[in-house]
Design a protein around this motif. Sequence first.
Motif, short mmCIF file in Angstrom:
data_model
loop_
_atom_site.label_atom_id
_atom_site.label_comp_id
_atom_site.label_asym_id
_atom_site.label_seq_id
_atom_site.Cartn_x
_atom_site.Cartn_y
_atom_site.Cartn_z
N TYR A 194 0.80 -1.22 0.00
CA TYR A 194 0.00 0.00 0.00
C TYR A 194 0.84 1.28 0.00
O TYR A 194 0.31 2.36 0.29
CB TYR A 194 -0.96 -0.01 1.19
N GLY A 195 2.10 1.16 -0.29
CA GLY A 195 2.93 2.35 -0.44
C GLY A 195 3.27 3.06 0.85
O GLY A 195 3.72 4.22 0.82
N PHE A 196 3.06 2.41 2.00
CA PHE A 196 3.46 3.04 3.26
C PHE A 196 4.98 3.20 3.27
O PHE A 196 5.71 2.27 2.92
CB PHE A 196 3.02 2.16 4.44
N PRO A 197 5.50 4.38 3.65
CA PRO A 197 6.95 4.60 3.58
C PRO A 197 7.73 3.66 4.49
O PRO A 197 7.48 3.59 5.68
CB PRO A 197 7.12 6.06 4.01
N ARG A 198 8.69 2.94 3.91
CA ARG A 198 9.48 1.98 4.67
C ARG A 198 10.17 2.63 5.86
O ARG A 198 10.28 2.03 6.92
CB ARG A 198 10.54 1.34 3.76
N TRP A 199 10.65 3.86 5.66
CA TRP A 199 11.45 4.50 6.70
C TRP A 199 10.61 4.92 7.92
O TRP A 199 11.16 5.34 8.92
CB TRP A 199 12.20 5.71 6.14
N GLU A 200 9.29 4.77 7.83
CA GLU A 200 8.44 4.97 9.00
C GLU A 200 8.11 3.65 9.69
O GLU A 200 7.51 3.64 10.76
CB GLU A 200 7.14 5.70 8.61
N GLY A 201 8.44 2.53 9.05
CA GLY A 201 8.33 1.22 9.68
C GLY A 201 6.96 0.58 9.66
O GLY A 201 6.83 -0.61 9.94
N GLY A 202 5.91 1.34 9.34
CA GLY A 202 4.55 0.81 9.37
C GLY A 202 3.73 1.48 10.47
O GLY A 202 4.28 2.09 11.39
N PRO A 203 2.41 1.37 10.41
CA PRO A 203 1.57 2.05 11.40
C PRO A 203 1.76 1.54 12.83
O PRO A 203 1.66 2.32 13.79
CB PRO A 203 0.14 1.79 10.91
N VAL A 204 2.02 0.25 13.00
CA VAL A 204 2.24 -0.28 14.35
C VAL A 204 3.54 0.29 14.93
O VAL A 204 3.58 0.74 16.08
CB VAL A 204 2.27 -1.81 14.35
N HIS A 205 4.60 0.28 14.11
CA HIS A 205 5.86 0.86 14.59
C HIS A 205 5.68 2.34 14.90
O HIS A 205 6.20 2.83 15.92
CB HIS A 205 6.95 0.67 13.53
N TRP A 206 4.96 3.06 14.04
CA TRP A 206 4.69 4.49 14.28
C TRP A 206 4.01 4.68 15.64
O TRP A 206 4.38 5.55 16.42
CB TRP A 206 3.83 5.05 13.15
N ALA A 207 3.01 3.84 15.91
CA ALA A 207 2.27 3.97 17.16
C ALA A 207 3.18 3.75 18.36
O ALA A 207 3.04 4.43 19.40
CB ALA A 207 1.11 2.97 17.20
N ARG A 208 4.11 2.83 18.24
CA ARG A 208 5.00 2.52 19.36
C ARG A 208 5.98 3.64 19.65
O ARG A 208 6.60 3.65 20.71
CB ARG A 208 5.75 1.22 19.07
N GLN A 209 6.11 4.58 18.73
CA GLN A 209 7.01 5.72 18.95
C GLN A 209 6.29 6.92 19.55
O GLN A 209 6.92 7.93 19.89
CB GLN A 209 7.69 6.15 17.63
#
Length: 684
Positions: free
Chosen positions: A637-652
């Motif tokens: 779905y084109g989510f930027p790799r360097w953001e890691g994904g929505p779950v990784h984003w949430a954990r930050q």
Amino acid sequence: MNTSPIPAVRCHAQNDVLVIEIHNPPINAGALEVRRGLLQAVESLECTPEWQAAVIIGAGATFMAGSDLKEFGKPLEDPQLPAVIAAIEACSKPIVAAIHGAALGGGFELALGCDARVADEKAVVGLPEVTLGMIPGAGGTQRLTRRVGIARAIGLICAGTRVPTLEASRLGLIDHIAQGDLRTSAVQFARQLQGRKCRVAEETVPQESPQQIQKAQEAALRAGRQRPPVVAAIEAIKAAATQPIAQALQAEREVFNRLRLGAEAHALRHLFFAERQAMKPSVDDAPRPFSRIAVIGAGTMGSGIAIASLDAGLPVLLMEQDDAALERGLQRVRDHYAQRVSQGKISVEAATEREARLSGATDWQRLGDADVVIEAVFEELAVKQAVFRQIDLHAKAGAVLATNTSYLDIDAIASVTRRPGDVIGLHFFSPANVMKLLEVVRGRETSPDVLATGMALGKQLHKMAVPCGNAFGFIGNRIYDAYRRQCEYMLEDGAWPEDVDRALQDFGFAMGPFAVADMSGLDIAWRMRRARAATRDPRERYVDVLDHLCERGRMGRKTGAGYYCYTDGKASTASDEAVRGLIVDASVRRGVARRPVLPEEITRRVMLTMVNEAAWLLAEGVALRATDIDVVLVHGYGFPRWEGGPVHWARQQPRSALQCDMEFLVQASGHGARLGNISLLLDV
């Protein structure tokens, strides 16, 4: 009982040559114990008169396929890899790297620090650090550049290219290709070097024109979207021609250490491990054996699945309902390979061999030979059920019966067969021969060995196969559906389509949702909406702008207009008055006072929506692991790799702020919106 640890590096002499063997399965990662063992071995080589040279080789299936990424998020312990390589170069006796499997990252930097490199014919070498948010940190930018020049080094390092043996030999990265036993060949080569040192670090950078370097730099920045690791890698590579080696190596290491501790590298490491976890078997059962594939439906998707299967070495039967449709599908495949040949991507012989494994049929009786049958027809339940009734009649016992569906109920499709345990969902993404993601969907009665077969097939097709449960939209489309709805809410609140698309592109998405909808065709979503209209709660917040666009014949790019207008295939930069009028009308009917919606709000609302839906997917068992959700969003779905994904984003995010914002978002989303339990995502 001896409980002492097995050494990560073991040495034994072959007469006058010391063989230094790395033992750190499964990939011989360059962990601390490996570095210590290598340094001790080099010191022993130097002080032992009987040994005149050495060979470094990996035990098992590979040389050293990289450093230990688990170390990179914390302070590194000494000796670090640059110290090991410095000891190899300082040693008065030649040391040869014997490469089989992969020499990647720190493994290839180690090899470049040796006096020569001998490889077998199936090895690959490369420096993938930029794809992990870093730059090579043990001399890779300096030694590789001295062998191949600045322009080529920029291309190889910034793309993280894996270079096979023959190409590596042509570039001067491999000094000798072993024809027989690698160890024997490397020992012989080491003896030939006795008394000589061949330090790559002392070589001069090949001369190139400024135009060559500029062209390579521009291409790398464009492909890498000017991400910090790409910019830093280019600067380090160019320094090879302008700075003394010691100064350049020190600067490289400083940049490496700064980047490896940064947010981008942290996200990419998370994704690296998530991808490997997703590919692990989710059941203990062995897959059923398969060697022949049948694909029903020769349209764009079916042809793409056929090509992916042919590229994986499998014979493929392509089926259609009539001869004309079948011939169009077969021609799509032939055209694909003709284009690949003309582009120099594959040889004529390879294309001919793949086409020879393709056959076509309109006769259902031909299904009897297939081990896996993949249906890829129109996305409508009744149509797919009709096809599966025929598959059930003609496929052999034990064949795996797969449906390629984006949203439909796997159990409803399986219910028309006499063998629902053999039915599975294989959700390919278009174009199927290009996109890496494959959702492997288990139905209520899917047998464990059938699920294992789906995962094994995905692996053979070189896909990122992710297991998931049977629910509307599975993982990816379920989240995308929620994401798209939230973006439509923001249109009612005051944003224009280009505001939303631009904000999300700036965040890192390849395209915004409205541009994607136009490219896919608005009629696809419109058809799905109409199919679900009877079950939609009238109290639910529903934005009907897309419906009105379709009613006016604005189906997207293919009709020349959708959310945007298209002239000669080129999109307008903003929505036109007709679209804006429909959006304003929607706001008025909702009773919403339109207001500016800033990019920061757009991005955060989208991310919160994804996180909330991810929590529900995990709670319902649709996703097996939270990290699987990140893998799906990045690869499909084109989510930027360097953001890691929505779950990784949430954990930050600060947990209290995240919870508060999600509660507010759910309340603003109207009747039926549900708050997920984010602790399922965060408590790991």
